[in-house]
Each structure stands twice: as structure tokens, then as C-alpha cells.
Motif scaffolding. Structure first.
Motif, PDB file in Angstrom:
ATOM      1  N   MET A 135       0.915  -1.046   0.083  1.00  0.00           N
ATOM      2  CA  MET A 135       0.034   0.094  -0.040  1.00  0.00           C
ATOM      3  C   MET A 135       0.837   1.434   0.008  1.00  0.00           C
ATOM      4  SD  MET A 135      -2.629   1.413   2.991  1.00  0.00           S
ATOM      5  CE  MET A 135      -4.156   0.187   2.657  1.00  0.00           C
ATOM      6  N   THR A 136       0.701   2.290  -1.024  1.00  0.00           N
ATOM      7  CA  THR A 136       1.210   3.333  -0.737  1.00  0.00           C
ATOM      8  C   THR A 136       0.505   4.357   0.120  1.00  0.00           C
ATOM      9  OG1 THR A 136       0.100   4.254  -2.939  1.00  0.00           O
ATOM     10  CG2 THR A 136       2.243   3.162  -3.189  1.00  0.00           C
ATOM     11  N   VAL A 137       1.121   5.059   1.069  1.00  0.00           N
ATOM     12  CA  VAL A 137       0.448   6.000   1.782  1.00  0.00           C
ATOM     13  C   VAL A 137       0.964   7.371   1.766  1.00  0.00           C
ATOM     14  CG1 VAL A 137       0.062   4.190   3.601  1.00  0.00           C
ATOM     15  CG2 VAL A 137       2.053   5.636   3.862  1.00  0.00           C
ATOM     16  N   ASN A 148      -6.722   7.463   7.421  1.00  0.00           N
ATOM     17  CA  ASN A 148      -7.327   6.002   7.691  1.00  0.00           C
ATOM     18  C   ASN A 148      -5.949   5.077   7.955  1.00  0.00           C
ATOM     19  OD1 ASN A 148      -6.422   5.575   4.978  1.00  0.00           O
ATOM     20  ND2 ASN A 148      -8.491   5.759   4.011  1.00  0.00           N
ATOM     21  N   VAL A 149      -4.894   5.475   8.019  1.00  0.00           N
ATOM     22  CA  VAL A 149      -3.601   4.622   8.222  1.00  0.00           C
ATOM     23  C   VAL A 149      -2.702   5.255   9.286  1.00  0.00           C
ATOM     24  CG1 VAL A 149      -1.450   3.720   6.945  1.00  0.00           C
ATOM     25  CG2 VAL A 149      -3.735   4.075   5.926  1.00  0.00           C
ATOM     26  N   GLU A 150      -2.150   4.460  10.143  1.00  0.00           N
ATOM     27  CA  GLU A 150      -1.295   4.508  11.077  1.00  0.00           C
ATOM     28  C   GLU A 150       0.177   3.795  10.525  1.00  0.00           C
ATOM     29  OE1 GLU A 150      -0.058   3.483  15.800  1.00  0.00           O
ATOM     30  OE2 GLU A 150      -2.168   3.242  15.201  1.00  0.00           O
ATOM     31  N   PHE A 151       1.118   4.912  10.205  1.00  0.00           N
ATOM     32  CA  PHE A 151       2.166   4.286   9.496  1.00  0.00           C
ATOM     33  C   PHE A 151       3.550   4.485  10.146  1.00  0.00           C
ATOM     34  CE2 PHE A 151       5.602   5.464   6.548  1.00  0.00           C
ATOM     35  CZ  PHE A 151       5.756   4.391   5.786  1.00  0.00           C
ATOM     36  N   TYR A 164      -5.104  -0.013   9.546  1.00  0.00           N
ATOM     37  CA  TYR A 164      -5.696   0.510   8.665  1.00  0.00           C
ATOM     38  C   TYR A 164      -7.067   0.442   8.590  1.00  0.00           C
ATOM     39  CZ  TYR A 164      -7.471   0.695   3.924  1.00  0.00           C
ATOM     40  OH  TYR A 164      -8.044   0.598   2.451  1.00  0.00           O
ATOM     41  N   SER A 165      -7.799   1.426   8.695  1.00  0.00           N
ATOM     42  CA  SER A 165      -9.480   1.153   8.639  1.00  0.00           C
ATOM     43  C   SER A 165      -9.977   2.482   8.116  1.00  0.00           C
ATOM     44  CB  SER A 165      -9.711   0.905  10.104  1.00  0.00           C
ATOM     45  OG  SER A 165     -11.400   0.834  10.168  1.00  0.00           O
ATOM     46  N   LYS A 166     -11.147   2.246   7.368  1.00  0.00           N
ATOM     47  CA  LYS A 166     -11.962   3.335   6.842  1.00  0.00           C
ATOM     48  C   LYS A 166     -13.169   3.674   7.802  1.00  0.00           C
ATOM     49  CE  LYS A 166     -10.665   3.075   2.000  1.00  0.00           C
ATOM     50  NZ  LYS A 166     -11.099   3.079   0.471  1.00  0.00           N
ATOM     51  N   MET A 173      -3.968   7.966  13.449  1.00  0.00           N
ATOM     52  CA  MET A 173      -4.005   7.828  11.718  1.00  0.00           C
ATOM     53  C   MET A 173      -3.895   9.017  11.242  1.00  0.00           C
ATOM     54  SD  MET A 173      -7.126   4.989  11.284  1.00  0.00           S
ATOM     55  CE  MET A 173      -6.879   3.345  11.682  1.00  0.00           C
ATOM     56  N   ARG A 174      -2.486   9.333  10.710  1.00  0.00           N
ATOM     57  CA  ARG A 174      -2.220  10.563  10.277  1.00  0.00           C
ATOM     58  C   ARG A 174      -1.683  10.469   8.528  1.00  0.00           C
ATOM     59  NH1 ARG A 174       1.542  13.288  14.832  1.00  0.00           N
ATOM     60  NH2 ARG A 174       0.094  13.448  16.491  1.00  0.00           N
TER      61      ARG A 174
END
Length: 247
Positions: A135-137, A148-151, A164-166, A173-174
Motif C-alpha cells: 500500500m502506498t500512503v 485512515n492509516v497509522e504508519f 488501517y481502517s476506513k 491515523m495521520r
């Protein structure tokens, strides 16, 4: 590497425009949106595209043809009488895609480094074992859409997705799913043929199985999935065209 473009949805947020025109053919600056997408991909070194179409897909095929006008080889995968969803459409098109391929949405304009993403996908398998997806973020901070992603960042734009969750979002989740994925065909082969399946659920499954790599993109995304996004993307593409003409 082939790019699969998911262009089969109903685009209900853009009604009534999309009742008679598929989203890919919405006109932006005198051309259908898909023409802007395809020229971008060609400029990034992509040579083959599979358009996964459903709603009014025959109109897209008629407008784009074999891709020679864009310097590309273009093939088509039709959902059939039942829309298959984002993951189901890819499952249906596997015979045309090869072992590894990009997946992007038909309403996205993504001016990123596709070659670097492809290389990093292969490197991720060498570092961490065989990955089935990436997944690209993008660090979004809720600016252009809801994050919607904690990276967790790593070396060379690589990193790790912690969550990851919508639907179940948290303050940590930034980042946001940029809209460009890389997959191996194996990731889709377990899905039921001819059934509607969602790409979000596949991403979550790969994350739980620790077979999802991640890559941080620095260039922001543009999209035409909403009236506001449509206006902003039109303004961006117009400014880009004007800048090119004045050079």
C-alpha cells in the motif's frame, strides 16, 4: 509492470452526470479524465494498462481504443452483468495482469514515482519475506480527506502499517491510503470468482497476515470522486498544462 485501473463503479456521488457518462469519461479541460490518467502513466514509464470496466464500460472502450494514441497497450476486463467490486474486478482480470502489477482507482490522478514504488515492492520481499501486496500512503493529516492509516516510517520511503481502517479511525491515523497498490496475483487467487469483493478487505487481510508492505509517497493525490475533487483536479491540470506551454 502493468497497471490495472478500476473504472467500473457507478460513481453515485457525481450523479446526475454519471447516469449517462462513466466517471472515466467526465470531461476535464476539454478531454475525458482517463486521457489525463493515461498520459501521466505513459510519462512515468508505464507501457501496458488493463481497464477494469463495468458501468457503461463499452463507452470507455470506444473512447480509448487500443491505447496507441497514448503510446500504451490497453486491454479491457468487463465485470459482466453483476458489478464485482474493486477486488472482484481485479480477480476477474488476473489472466491479463501477470504475476505482479499496480492497481489504481479510475478517479485518481497520482503523480508519483511508479518505478521507485515497484523497486521497493521487490526489495520489501527480500527484507521481510515474500510480500503479496504493498500500500502506498501519504501523510494527509486529514487535510484532503479523512486519514485512515497509522504508519511507522522506515528507510527509503518504506515503512510499516500499524493500523488501517476506513471505519474505525483513531487519532494516530495521520496517513491516508494514497490509492496506488502493488500486488502479486496470488493475493487475489483465493477470492471467489464472479463474486463482489472489496479491495479494502483484502488490504486488511494482508495486513493481518503480515504480507502487506508499505511505501510513503511524497506527492499529493488528486481525485474526481466528488464535486469538490473534480473542481480541484481540473484546476491542477489546467495549471499544469499552462506551465508546460510557457516553458
Amino acid at each position: 509492470m502493468t497497471v490495472a485501473i478500476l473504472a467500473g463503479g457507478l460513481a453515485t456521488r457525481l450523479r446526475p452526470i454519471t447516469e449517462t457518462v462513466p466517471k472515466s469519461l467526465i470531461e476535464i479541460n476539454g478531454e475525458p479524465f482517463v486521457a489525463h490518467q493515461l498520459r501521466l502513466l505513459q510519462s512515468k514509464g508505464i507501457r501496458r494498462v488493463v481497464l477494469c470496466v463495468g458501468h457503461l464500460g463499452e463507452l470507455v472502450q470506444r473512447a480509448v481504443g487500443d491505447g496507441s494514441a497514448f503510446g500504451l497497450q490497453i486491454d479491457y476486463s468487463f465485470d459482466g452483468p453483476v458489478l464485482l467490486g474493486t477486488a472482484g474486478a481485479i480477480r476477474n482480470s488476473l489472466p491479463k495482469l501477470g504475476d505482479s502489477f499496480f492497481v489504481m482507482y479510475g478517479d485518481s490522478y497520482l503523480p508519483c514515482d511508479y518505478a521507485a514504488i515497484a523497486r521497493n515492492f521487490e526489495f520489501s520481499s527480500l527484507r521481510s519475506g515474500r510480500m503479496l501486496g504493498m500500500m502506498t500512503v501519504f501523510r494527509n493529516e486529514d487535510k484532503w480527506d479523512t486519514s485512515n492509516v497509522e504508519f511507522e516510517a522506515g528507510e527509503f520511503e518504506a515503512g510499516k502499517i500499524l493500523a488501517y481502517s476506513k471505519t474505525n479511525r483513531t487519532p494516530r491515523m495521520r496517513y491516508i491510503d494514497y490509492g496506488l497498490g502493488v500486488f502479486r496475483a496470488e493475493a487475489f487467487q483465493g477470492l471467489p470468482a464472479g463474486k463482489a469483493c472489496d479491495l479494502t478487505e483484502l488490504y486488511q487481510d494482508l495486513l493481518e497476515r503480515r504480507q502487506l508492505a508499505a511505501f510513503e509517497v511524497r506527492e499529493r493525490f488528486y481525485e474526481i470522486g466528488s464535486p469538490a475533487g473534480l473542481r480541484e483536479t481540473g484546476e491542477f491540470l489546467a495549471a499544469k498544462s499552462e506551465s508546460r506551454l510557457t516553458k
